[in-house]
Design a protein around this motif. Structure first.
Motif, PDB file in Angstrom:
ATOM      1  N   MET A   1      -3.147   5.457  -6.590  1.00  0.00           N
ATOM      2  CA  MET A   1      -3.479   4.269  -5.809  1.00  0.00           C
ATOM      3  C   MET A   1      -4.131   4.690  -4.491  1.00  0.00           C
ATOM      4  SD  MET A   1      -0.784   1.151  -5.459  1.00  0.00           S
ATOM      5  CE  MET A   1      -0.537   1.223  -3.685  1.00  0.00           C
ATOM      6  N   SER A   2      -5.223   4.035  -4.171  1.00  0.00           N
ATOM      7  CA  SER A   2      -5.907   4.467  -2.947  1.00  0.00           C
ATOM      8  C   SER A   2      -5.216   3.887  -1.711  1.00  0.00           C
ATOM      9  CB  SER A   2      -7.364   4.030  -2.995  1.00  0.00           C
ATOM     10  OG  SER A   2      -7.414   2.626  -3.093  1.00  0.00           O
ATOM     11  N   ALA A   3      -5.439   4.548  -0.602  1.00  0.00           N
ATOM     12  CA  ALA A   3      -4.816   4.118   0.657  1.00  0.00           C
ATOM     13  C   ALA A   3      -5.445   2.810   1.124  1.00  0.00           C
ATOM     14  CB  ALA A   3      -5.024   5.194   1.709  1.00  0.00           C
ATOM     15  N   MET A   4      -4.614   1.895   1.633  1.00  0.00           N
ATOM     16  CA  MET A   4      -5.134   0.571   1.995  1.00  0.00           C
ATOM     17  C   MET A   4      -4.724   0.150   3.417  1.00  0.00           C
ATOM     18  SD  MET A   4      -4.795  -1.730  -1.480  1.00  0.00           S
ATOM     19  CE  MET A   4      -3.154  -1.239  -1.969  1.00  0.00           C
ATOM     20  N   THR A   5      -5.532  -0.713   3.997  1.00  0.00           N
ATOM     21  CA  THR A   5      -5.178  -1.361   5.259  1.00  0.00           C
ATOM     22  C   THR A   5      -4.158  -2.469   4.945  1.00  0.00           C
ATOM     23  OG1 THR A   5      -6.848  -3.087   5.045  1.00  0.00           O
ATOM     24  CG2 THR A   5      -7.559  -1.035   6.090  1.00  0.00           C
ATOM     25  N   ILE A   6      -3.630  -3.105   5.987  1.00  0.00           N
ATOM     26  CA  ILE A   6      -2.642  -4.167   5.747  1.00  0.00           C
ATOM     27  C   ILE A   6      -3.278  -5.322   4.967  1.00  0.00           C
ATOM     28  CG2 ILE A   6      -1.054  -5.817   6.826  1.00  0.00           C
ATOM     29  CD1 ILE A   6      -0.810  -3.951   9.198  1.00  0.00           C
ATOM     30  N   ALA A   7      -4.482  -5.722   5.364  1.00  0.00           N
ATOM     31  CA  ALA A   7      -5.146  -6.843   4.684  1.00  0.00           C
ATOM     32  C   ALA A   7      -5.385  -6.516   3.220  1.00  0.00           C
ATOM     33  CB  ALA A   7      -6.469  -7.167   5.386  1.00  0.00           C
ATOM     34  N   GLU A   8      -5.826  -5.284   2.944  1.00  0.00           N
ATOM     35  CA  GLU A   8      -6.084  -4.888   1.560  1.00  0.00           C
ATOM     36  C   GLU A   8      -4.796  -4.905   0.736  1.00  0.00           C
ATOM     37  OE1 GLU A   8      -9.818  -2.115   3.015  1.00  0.00           O
ATOM     38  OE2 GLU A   8      -8.013  -1.134   2.286  1.00  0.00           O
ATOM     39  N   LYS A   9      -3.708  -4.421   1.339  1.00  0.00           N
ATOM     40  CA  LYS A   9      -2.421  -4.433   0.618  1.00  0.00           C
ATOM     41  C   LYS A   9      -2.021  -5.854   0.245  1.00  0.00           C
ATOM     42  CE  LYS A   9      -0.090  -0.426   2.590  1.00  0.00           C
ATOM     43  NZ  LYS A   9       1.104   0.075   3.260  1.00  0.00           N
ATOM     44  N   ILE A  10      -2.156  -6.760   1.205  1.00  0.00           N
ATOM     45  CA  ILE A  10      -1.717  -8.139   0.961  1.00  0.00           C
ATOM     46  C   ILE A  10      -2.598  -8.799  -0.099  1.00  0.00           C
ATOM     47  CG2 ILE A  10      -1.444 -10.432   2.037  1.00  0.00           C
ATOM     48  CD1 ILE A  10      -0.627  -8.979   4.626  1.00  0.00           C
ATOM     49  N   LEU A  11      -3.902  -8.583  -0.034  1.00  0.00           N
ATOM     50  CA  LEU A  11      -4.788  -9.200  -1.029  1.00  0.00           C
ATOM     51  C   LEU A  11      -4.566  -8.604  -2.419  1.00  0.00           C
ATOM     52  CD1 LEU A  11      -8.062  -9.776   1.007  1.00  0.00           C
ATOM     53  CD2 LEU A  11      -6.626 -11.523  -0.067  1.00  0.00           C
ATOM     54  N   ALA A  12      -4.315  -7.294  -2.487  1.00  0.00           N
ATOM     55  CA  ALA A  12      -4.041  -6.655  -3.789  1.00  0.00           C
ATOM     56  C   ALA A  12      -2.777  -7.269  -4.379  1.00  0.00           C
ATOM     57  CB  ALA A  12      -3.881  -5.151  -3.623  1.00  0.00           C
TER      58      ALA A  12
END
Ligand code: SF4
Lengths: 421, 164
Positions: A1-12
Motif C-alpha cells: 500500500m502506498s503512503a498517503m496524506t490524510i485526505a487520501e486515506k479518508i477518500l480511500a
C-alpha cells in the motif's frame, strides 16, 4: 500500500479502495451531509426533480437554521419552513431550530456530529472547518447535496495536498486568526485551488479546538477543498467532551507525497489585518492603524467561540465602545451564549456598549442584523471581505482576530493591541 | 455555439455574481435580473442569449451558493471560460449543466465584445474577431458522463430508476 496524506486515506477508506492518488475520480460514501436554511430549499426541489422520495439514510443529514434567522423577511421564513417540513417528513433528528441552533460550523462539531477520519459534505463553503478535528470536510452546492441525500455518496476528485508547517510560539495578542490570515496571504486566494491544506507544526499542536477551528475554517479562502489538522490527544479530549468516545488518532503516512510544503515561522508574527476586498490582503496591523470604523463585529464560524470571546472580553471589560462605532457580539451557539452569561462576560460586553445578537450568520453574509450602509467601514472577525459581502457594494470590511477587533472598537479606529496595553 | 464576450478579471466571487441579499430566492427567473449586479450594473441589460463570460483566475470563489451559476445561466450566458475556477463553482456548474471551460490562452487572447465560436464537446474555442484558436482542458471521463446526461440531477435520476 502506498503512503498517503490524510485526505487520501479518508477518500480511500470511503470508496472501498486500498489506496488512491491525486486526480482519481471516484464515488465515496459520506458520513454526514450538512444543509442550512439558505441552501436546503433548492436541494429539496432538486431532490424531488431527481425522482427521489426518501433520503438514503436520515441519520446522515444535518439541517441547521443559521443564515437568515430569526427570519429576516417573508422569503427567509419560507426557506426555514421548507427545511423544517423536509426534516420532519424525512425523519431527520439532527434538525436545529431557532433558539436551539447556532452557526452550523459550531453546531456540527459541538453536537458530536463529526469525528476524525470522517468524510463530510455540506452545502456551505466553510464546511472545511471540520478539518479541525481531522475530518475531510468540504463545501458543495445544492444539487450535490440533493444527490448525496438520495445516494449517500457523491463524486470526488482526489485532491493533491499542500503540507503547511507552522512553527514558533505566538506573541501576546497574536492568535490563530493572525496565523491563518498570514498563511493565506502567502498562498493567495487561489493558491490551494482544488487542493487540500494539511496543517502541521508545534504552533498548531499547541492550539485548542477553538483555535484549530479558526485555522481550518479559512482554508477555503485559499481556494482549498479542505484544511485538515491531524487528530491528537487534544482532539480526543474534545471528542469525549462532546460525547464521541470512539474517536481515533489520525495522521498522514510519514512518506506521503505532497504537492508542495509551505514552512511558516510565526514567532515574530504581528497581529494581522486583511484589507478590503480580499481575505489574502493581510498586512501587519501597524500598516492600517487609524482607519476609522463605523462597525466592529466579533463572531461568525471563524471566531465566534468561547476562546475568542475570552480574548475580546479581557480587552473590553471596564472599557467603553467608541461613541462613533457600533460593536456586535455574535455567540456562535446557544451554549456559547450561555457560557458568556455564566462567566459574566455578556453583561460586561453590554455594559461596554456592545449589542449581543442571536446566533446567526446575519452581518457576516450581509443578510440582516447589522448590514453596512454606503461607504461605511467595518472590522470583522469573519472570513470574507469581498465587494458587497457585508452590505452596500461601496462598504469596506477589514478582517482581523478578536484582539485587534476589541481594542479597535474601543478606539473607534483600527488599533494595535500591543500599543494600547 | 457562438456569442459575444463579456470580459472580467481575476477572483470574481459569488458575492458579486449574486449578492446574498437576493439569495432568499433560488429560481433562475428571480435570480437572473441581479446577475453580476455589484460588478457590472449594465450586464443584465446588455447580455444576450448565447453570450460568453471570459474571466481570469479563480472564477466563482467564495460561498457555495448554487444561486451563482443559476443566475448566470438564467441571464442567458451559454458558457464561462476562465483561467481557473473555484472548486465549488466548478462542481455546481457541471451539476446544473452550465458549460465551463478552463483555458488561460483563450482568456489572454479574447477581449470585451469579441465573437467566439465554441465546441463544448471538444473544448475548441475560436476567436472570430481577432483570429485565435485554442483547446480547453478536457474534463475527466467520469465528469463527461455526468455532463452528457445533462447534469447531476439527471445522473441520479438514472441511478435511482435504472432502465430495466
Ligand atoms: S458565519 Fe459567515 S462564513 Fe460562517 S457559515 Fe455563516 S455566513 Fe458563512
Amino acid at each position: 500500500m502506498s503512503a498517503m496524506t490524510i485526505a487520501e486515506k479518508i477518500l480511500a477508506q470511503h470508496s472501498g479502495k486500498e489506496s488512491v492518488s491525486p486526480g482519481d475520480l471516484l464515488f465515496a460514501k459520506v458520513d454526514r451531509i450538512l444543509g442550512t436554511d439558505v441552501t436546503a430549499s433548492l436541494s429539496i426541489q432538486v431532490f424531488k426533480d431527481m425522482g427521489a422520495e426518501k433520503v438514503f439514510d436520515p441519520s446522515l443529514l444535518v439541517l441547521v437554521n443559521d443564515h437568515f434567522v430569526p427570519a429576516k423577511d417573508i422569503q427567509a421564513a419560507q426557506l426555514s419552513k421548507n427545511m423544517r417540513q423536509f426534516a420532519h417528513e424525512q425523519g431527520v433528528d439532527a434538525y436545529f431550530e431557532v433558539g436551539r441552533s447556532g452557526i452550523c460550523h459550531s453546531i456540527v462539531p459541538d453536537q458530536g456530529l463529526v469525528k476524525p477520519g470522517d468524510l463530510l459534505v455540506g452545502a456551505d463553503s466553510h464546511t472545511c472547518t471540520y478539518g479541525a478535528v481531522g475530518a475531510l470536510a468540504t463545501g458543495v452546492g445544492s444539487t450535490d447535496m440533493a444527490a448525496a441525500w438520495a445516494l449517500g455518496e457523491l463524486w470526488f476528485r482526489v485532491p493533491s495536498t499542500i503540507r503547511v508547517e507552522v512553527t514558533g510560539k505566538l506573541k501576546p495578542f497574536v492568535g490563530a486568526k493572525d496565523v491563518i490570515l498570514h498563511v493565506i496571504s502567502k498562498l493567495g486566494v487561489d493558491g490551494a485551488l482544488y487542493k487540500v491544506l494539511e496543517f502541521h507544526g508545534d504552533t498548531i499542536e499547541a492550539m485548542n479546538i477553538d483555535e484549530r477551528i479558526t485555522i481550518s475554517n479559512m482554508a477555503v479562502e485559499a481556494g482549498a477543498k479542505s484544511g485538515i489538522i491531524p487528530s491528537d490527544e487534544i482532539t480526543l479530549t474534545y471528542m469525549k467532551e462532546v460525547g464521541v468516545h470512539d474517536a481515533q488518532l489520525l495522521d498522514a503516512d510519514p512518506d506521503a507525497h505532497y504537492d508542495s510544503v509551505l514552512r511558516v515561522d510565526v514567532s515574530d508574527l504581528k497581529p494581522q489585518v486583511a484589507k478590503p476586498y480580499l481575505p489574502s490582503n493581510a498586512v501587519d496591523v501597524d500598516e492600517v492603524v487609524g482607519q476609522q470604523l463605523e462597525q466592529v463585529v466579533i463572531g461568525s464560524c471563524t471566531n465566534g467561540r468561547v476562546s475568542d470571546f475570552e480574548v475580546a472580553w479581557r480587552l473590553l471589560q471596564g472599557k467603553k465602545v467608541h461613541p462613533s462605532t457600533r460593536l456586535l457580539i455574535i455567540p456562535s451557539t446557544r451554549e456559547i451564549f450561555q457560557q458568556l452569561m455564566a462567566n459574566g462576560w455578556a453583561n460586561d460586553f453590554v455594559e461596554a456598549g456592545a449589542v449581543i445578537t442571536p446566533s446567526t450568520c446575519g452581518p457576516c453574509i450581509g443578510g440582516h442584523m447589522g448590514v453596512l450602509a454606503e461607504e461605511e467601514t467595518g472590522l470583522y472577525t469573519t472570513n470574507r471581505n469581498f465587494v458587497g459581502r457585508n452590505g452596500h457594494p461601496t462598504s469596506k470590511v477589514f478582517l482581523s482576530g478578536p484582539a485587534v477587533a476589541a481594542v479597535s472598537a474601543i478606539r473607534g479606529k483600527i488599533t494595535n493591541p500591543e500599543v494600547m496595553f | 455555439m457562438e456569442g459575444t464576450v463579456f470580459r472580467y478579471g481575476d477572483n470574481i466571487d459569488t458575492d458579486v455574481i449574486i449578492p446574498a441579499r437576493y439569495c432568499t430566492e433560488y429560481t433562475a427567473d428571480k435570480l437572473a435580473p441581479h446577475a453580476l449586479e455589484d460588478l457590472d450594473r449594465t450586464f443584465v441589460q446588455r447580455v444576450k442569449d448565447g453570450d460568453i463570460i471570459v474571466a481570469g483566475k479563480n472564477f466563482g470563489c467564495g460561498s457555495s451558493r448554487e444561486n451563482a451559476p443559476i443566475a448566470i445561466k438564467g441571464a442567458g450566458v451559454a458558457c464561462v471560460i476562465a483561467e481557473s475556477f473555484a472548486r465549488i463553482f466548478y462542481r455546481n456548474s457541471i451539476n446544473i449543466g452550465l458549460p465551463i471551460l478552463e483555458c488561460p490562452e483563450a482568456v489572454q487572447g479574447s477581449m470585451e465584445g469579441d465573437r467566439l465560436h465554441i465546441d463544448i464537446k471538444t473544448g475548441e474555442i475560436e476567436n472570430l474577431t481577432q483570429s485565435g484558436h485554442w483547446k480547453a482542458v478536457a474534463f475527466p471521463e467520469g465528469i463527461q458522463e455526468i455532463i452528457s446526461l445533462g447534469g447531476l440531477a439527471a445522473y441520479v435520476r438514472a441511478r435511482l430508476n435504472p432502465v430495466k
